[in-house]
Design a protein around this motif. Structure first.
Motif: not given
Length: 242
Positions: A12, A28, A33-34
């Motif tokens: 994350d 986000n 997100f990653s």
């Protein structure tokens, strides 16, 4: 070493150094997100801060340039509401006027006569004289004997969102790029099927931070060899899936 895409997809962005809740929330909103999302958030253009232009070489078509200048005179505020600050700068080849919008007092006071600055901004024709002028450039104030250094690579400009400036976004992506340089992504392509002679990790880094052209003409990210290298692997992966 990272051994699969799944690993970086499971890291994350909030786990990256310097990424708190506020930055994480902004990322986000960009569908990042990653770590995987972050390294594939490619720039849509670049700024060239790798060389210093001379005033005498500027034309109204010069685009954005980096200049090392000295303050010659503060002309003051102009406009119907006095919101445009005009300052004359000079280098050893000529004089150029710069316009700043919605400035504040402490900023204006820094422009003392003879002070050296590094200015990056767009060149536009002056609306009265037609001569090349700087429009609201970014200013870095220099010490008297400070050595001026330029960037080695082009500066990426990313799609962003409210509350997430380019400096923060660049710093966050650079942190992610450093991680995959220390722990490179797995190579799916056998060496004999990789005509680019470039690893995936190196290709990703190059799309974010390419070297400038020898003549400093603008570079489009999608035209980079490193970008083609990434697309080549994606197309092979799609074909294998089919």
């Amino acid at each position: 070493m990272i051994t699969s895409d799944a690993q970086i997809k499971n890291i994350d962005v909030s786990n990256l150094k310097g990424v708190g809740p506020k930055i994480s929330s902004s990322l986000n909103r960009l569908k990042i997100f990653s770590l995987f999302d972050l390294i594939f958030h490619f720039p849509f253009r670049y700024q060239d801060r790798t060389y210093i232009s001379k005033v005498s070489d500027l034309t109204t078509d010069s685009g954005s340039v980096l200049l090392c200048l000295k303050v010659k005179a503060v002309e003051g505020f102009v406009g119907s509401r006095g919101k445009v600050l005009k300052i004359l700068f000079a280098d050893d080849t000529g004089i150029i006027e710069a316009s700043f919008f919605n400035t504040y007092a402490t900023f204006v006071h820094n422009f003392t006569s003879g002070r050296r600055v590094l200015a990056y901004g767009s060149i536009k024709p002056d609306y009265m004289t037609g001569r090349p002028s700087l429009v609201h450039p970014e200013i870095t104030f220099l010490q008297t004997n400070e050595t001026v250094t330029t960037e080695e690579f082009l500066t990426p400009i990313y799609s962003s969102t409210e509350g997430l400036g380019q400096a923060i976004l660049r710093k966050t992506i650079k942190t992610a790029l450093d991680l995959i340089q220390k722990a490179p992504l797995p190579e799916i392509l056998p060496q004999n099927l990789n005509p680019y002679g470039m690893s995936l990790s190196d290709a990703i880094k190059d799309v974010h931070y390419p070297h400038p052209q020898s003549d400093h003409t603008p570079i489009v990210p999608q035209k980079l060899t490193s970008f083609e290298r990434i697309c080549y692997e994606e197309l092979i992966a799609y074909q294998l899936c089919l």
